[in-house]
Each structure stands twice: as C-alpha cells, then as structure tokens.
Design an enzyme around this catalytic site. Structure first.
Site, PDB file in Angstrom:
ATOM      1  N   ASP A  83       0.815  -1.222   0.000  1.00  0.00           N
ATOM      2  CA  ASP A  83       0.000   0.000   0.000  1.00  0.00           C
ATOM      3  C   ASP A  83       0.847   1.271   0.000  1.00  0.00           C
ATOM      4  O   ASP A  83       0.304   2.371   0.137  1.00  0.00           O
ATOM      5  CB  ASP A  83      -0.907   0.030   1.240  1.00  0.00           C
ATOM      6  CG  ASP A  83      -2.237  -0.691   1.012  1.00  0.00           C
ATOM      7  OD1 ASP A  83      -2.679  -0.805  -0.151  1.00  0.00           O
ATOM      8  OD2 ASP A  83      -2.846  -1.135   2.015  1.00  0.00           O
ATOM      9  N   ARG A 108       0.431  -1.617   7.654  1.00  0.00           N
ATOM     10  CA  ARG A 108       0.970  -0.390   7.051  1.00  0.00           C
ATOM     11  C   ARG A 108       1.956   0.344   7.962  1.00  0.00           C
ATOM     12  O   ARG A 108       2.588   1.313   7.521  1.00  0.00           O
ATOM     13  CB  ARG A 108      -0.177   0.542   6.636  1.00  0.00           C
ATOM     14  CG  ARG A 108      -1.059  -0.058   5.543  1.00  0.00           C
ATOM     15  CD  ARG A 108      -1.891   1.001   4.833  1.00  0.00           C
ATOM     16  NE  ARG A 108      -1.052   1.954   4.101  1.00  0.00           N
ATOM     17  CZ  ARG A 108      -1.512   3.032   3.470  1.00  0.00           C
ATOM     18  NH1 ARG A 108      -2.812   3.299   3.499  1.00  0.00           N
ATOM     19  NH2 ARG A 108      -0.701   3.840   2.811  1.00  0.00           N
ATOM     20  N   ARG A 154     -10.350   5.508  10.654  1.00  0.00           N
ATOM     21  CA  ARG A 154      -8.887   5.459  10.750  1.00  0.00           C
ATOM     22  C   ARG A 154      -8.376   6.482  11.782  1.00  0.00           C
ATOM     23  O   ARG A 154      -8.069   6.114  12.900  1.00  0.00           O
ATOM     24  CB  ARG A 154      -8.259   5.707   9.375  1.00  0.00           C
ATOM     25  CG  ARG A 154      -8.656   4.683   8.309  1.00  0.00           C
ATOM     26  CD  ARG A 154      -8.054   3.327   8.559  1.00  0.00           C
ATOM     27  NE  ARG A 154      -8.444   2.328   7.586  1.00  0.00           N
ATOM     28  CZ  ARG A 154      -7.762   2.007   6.490  1.00  0.00           C
ATOM     29  NH1 ARG A 154      -6.643   2.635   6.216  1.00  0.00           N
ATOM     30  NH2 ARG A 154      -8.194   1.067   5.674  1.00  0.00           N
ATOM     31  N   HIS A 183     -11.671   6.930   4.667  1.00  0.00           N
ATOM     32  CA  HIS A 183     -10.785   8.092   4.822  1.00  0.00           C
ATOM     33  C   HIS A 183     -11.562   9.313   4.343  1.00  0.00           C
ATOM     34  O   HIS A 183     -12.316   9.224   3.367  1.00  0.00           O
ATOM     35  CB  HIS A 183      -9.551   7.978   3.910  1.00  0.00           C
ATOM     36  CG  HIS A 183      -8.413   7.183   4.463  1.00  0.00           C
ATOM     37  ND1 HIS A 183      -7.665   6.330   3.681  1.00  0.00           N
ATOM     38  CD2 HIS A 183      -7.860   7.145   5.708  1.00  0.00           C
ATOM     39  CE1 HIS A 183      -6.705   5.785   4.421  1.00  0.00           C
ATOM     40  NE2 HIS A 183      -6.806   6.261   5.648  1.00  0.00           N
ATOM     41  N   CYS A 277      -5.195   9.560  -3.017  1.00  0.00           N
ATOM     42  CA  CYS A 277      -4.440   8.657  -2.138  1.00  0.00           C
ATOM     43  C   CYS A 277      -2.986   8.535  -2.567  1.00  0.00           C
ATOM     44  O   CYS A 277      -2.106   8.304  -1.741  1.00  0.00           O
ATOM     45  CB  CYS A 277      -5.036   7.254  -2.151  1.00  0.00           C
ATOM     46  SG  CYS A 277      -6.750   7.142  -1.719  1.00  0.00           S
TER      47      CYS A 277
HETATM   48  N1  ARG Z   1      -5.363  -0.030   1.028  1.00  0.00           N
HETATM   49  C1  ARG Z   1      -5.128   1.260   1.606  1.00  0.00           C
HETATM   50  C2  ARG Z   1      -5.692   1.308   3.018  1.00  0.00           C
HETATM   51  O1  ARG Z   1      -6.730   0.748   3.251  1.00  0.00           O
HETATM   52  C3  ARG Z   1      -5.734   2.318   0.746  1.00  0.00           C
HETATM   53  C4  ARG Z   1      -5.420   3.702   1.212  1.00  0.00           C
HETATM   54  C5  ARG Z   1      -6.089   4.760   0.398  1.00  0.00           C
HETATM   55  N2  ARG Z   1      -5.608   6.022   0.732  1.00  0.00           N
HETATM   56  C6  ARG Z   1      -6.339   7.137   0.910  1.00  0.00           C
HETATM   57  N3  ARG Z   1      -5.728   8.263   1.113  1.00  0.00           N
HETATM   58  N4  ARG Z   1      -7.651   7.090   0.930  1.00  0.00           N
HETATM   59  O2  ARG Z   1      -5.129   1.885   3.911  1.00  0.00           O
END
Ligand code: ARG
Length: 285
Positions: A83, A108, A154, A183, A277
């Site tokens: 990612d 991550r 998040r 997000h 992203c």
């Molecule tokens: N697979 C990543 C996650 O779930 C995607 C992140 C997407 N980033 C964003 N800025 N929306 O963390």
C-alpha cells in the site's frame, strides 16, 4: 445593484477567476502493488491484480502532474509494503512542518519509517510523530486557513487536537459513517481556498450540517460519483484530476469553471484508493 448570483451559482464567468498554483507532490511507484490483506471493503484478496497495469496508471498520473507544471518527488517503494503507493496516508505537511502518520493497521505501520527517512533526507527539519492514530492527508485536508479532519474509521478524533496544535490552524472534525468511505479523502475533496465537493451520505448527520453551514455552495457528489472514488481528487485551484468514471462530478466541475481531468485508476481502486491517495502535497514553510 451588482448581480452576484451568477458567480455564486457557477456561471461560465467563474472560469476567469479560477487560478492554478504550482504544487509539490510526493508519490511512490506501485512497484510491489498487491492486495494481499484486506483493511477496507474494497480489498478483495481473491481478486487478481495486474501490477504492470497499476504501474502504468500511476505513471500516467505522475506525468500528468508534471505536464500541469507541478513538481513531483518520488519515494523508493519497499518490498512487502503493497500500500506504499498511497503516500497521502504517510504524513500531513503544512508550512514545512511534517506530522508523520501513526497507522491504524499493523500491515501499514512500517511505511512510517520510510516516510521519516524520506523527509529527513530531503531537508525537512520539523518532523513530528503523531501520538494518536492518524493517517495523514487521507484524513487531514487543508482548506484555506482551516484543516478538515476526518474520524470514524482510521484517524482517532484525539489526533485532531495534535493536528491543530502543530499547524496552528482551526480543525473542523468530521465523522465518517460509511465503511466504504473510510478516509476523509474518499468522501470529500478540496477544490480551492473556499470550495469543496463531498458525498453527504458518507458523513454523520451533525457533520453534514457543519459542511452545509461552512460550504453552502459545495458540489455534492451522487452515489455513483462516490462509488467510483470521484471524491478522491486533486485540485490545483483550476485543474481537478479525478477518476474518469465520475461523470456527474466532471460535468459539475466544468459548470463551475474548473478544468476537470479524468484519469483511469481502475487497478488502484482494487486496493481502495485512487488519485488523491497517491498524492501527498508538500507545503513549504
Ligand atoms: N489499502 C489502503 C488502506 O486501506 C488504501 C489507502 C487509500 N488512501 C487514501 N488516502 N484514501 O489503507
């Protein structure tokens, strides 16, 4: 009496007032792109991905930014961090101050070391580590003199306090309620100092009301726009780069005098990401 209604409703006259400004973005090529774990509803580990296609789509986006006159810096991808192309989640950078992310999911977390190393090696002297869960520009968007900060999936709402303290700008906290739009940058995009576009259904009732009060003229996305990541867009004040499938938003942007540029990021969508992203804005001090 001067007629201001035209400007407010987005007549073609608006186009004369849209101003692009040169930006500096940090990107990371999806060299090790994969969907090997699932931390959002878009990530289906049983669906095959095409890393070559992902890289080609990403390169077109990078080249487009350069063609528009923006500076793009690149980080080196790390094997085992699929990612990492989503650099927007690595930090928030305003006035040369860097707030490094504190990722929610273990998968991550190692990305933070790569970001810290990159900022150190590139002359940033004010680097701070978020104490609370904070996923960078994925959830913190600079809108003129204020910061719009998401929470719900998040970024922890306690982190909004450290964001305000570090950057010295008022933070408007917004609560996300639909797990597909986990997000803030999947549900809302900054167009210029005082204009945004967003998907109302992604927000709690109170947050919707806040957005209505602050941005009564905002562009509202349809379900179809949101589902193709139409809000995951990057604006330089005039050009708005967004997924090409967001056709209603593209029409609305044009009507308001922006120059929408649709791109194909369908392969990146499999990881739950799109244009914004992949793009971390570096704002110098
Ligand atoms: N697979 C990543 C996650 O779930 C995607 C992140 C997407 N980033 C964003 N800025 N929306 O963390």
């Amino acid at each position: 009496m001067p007629d201001i209604s035209k400007a407010r409703t987005g007549s073609p006259a608006d186009s004369r007032t849209r101003q692009a400004s040169a930006r500096h973005y940090l990107m990371c090529p999806p060299v090790y792109f994969d969907v090997s774990y699932s931390i959002n509803p878009w990530m289906d580990v049983t669906k095959p991905v095409d890393p070559a296609l992902a890289l080609a789509q990403w390169e077109r986006l990078r080249d487009l930014y350069r063609d528009l006159g923006h500076q793009v810096s690149e980080m080196t991808a790390v094997d085992g961090l699929p990612d990492m192309l989503f650099t927007a989640n690595g930090a928030t950078v305003v006035d040369g101050r860097v707030l490094l992310a504190n990722f929610r999911y273990e998968e991550r977390m190692p990305e933070s070391d790569a970001h810290r190393a990159w900022f150190r090696a590139n002359g940033f002297r004010h680097i701070y580590q978020a104490a609370w869960t904070n996923e960078g520009e994925g959830d913190c968007l600079l809108a003129g003199d204020r910061l719009l900060c998401g929470t719900g999936f998040r970024t922890d709402r306690y982190s909004h306090g450290e964001v305000q303290e570090l950057f010295g700008r008022p933070v408007i906290g917004l609560t996300l309620v639909d797990p597909r739009f986990y997000h803030l940058d999947t549900a809302l995009a900054i167009l210029d100092q005082d204009q945004i576009m967003y998907y109302p259904a992604a927000f709690s009732a109170g947050s919707r009301e806040v957005l209505r009060r602050l941005y009564p003229d905002a562009i509202l996305a349809t379900d179809a726009d949101a589902e193709v990541f139409g809000l995951n867009a990057v604006s330089d004040g005039q050009h708005v780069v967004l997924p090409q499938a967001a056709t209603h938003l593209i029409g609305e942007l044009r009507r308001r005098g922006y120059t929408p540029i649709g791109v194909d990021v369908s392969e990146l969508n499999k990881a739950g990401g799109a244009v914004k992203c992949c793009t971390l804005e570096l704002r110098a001090g």
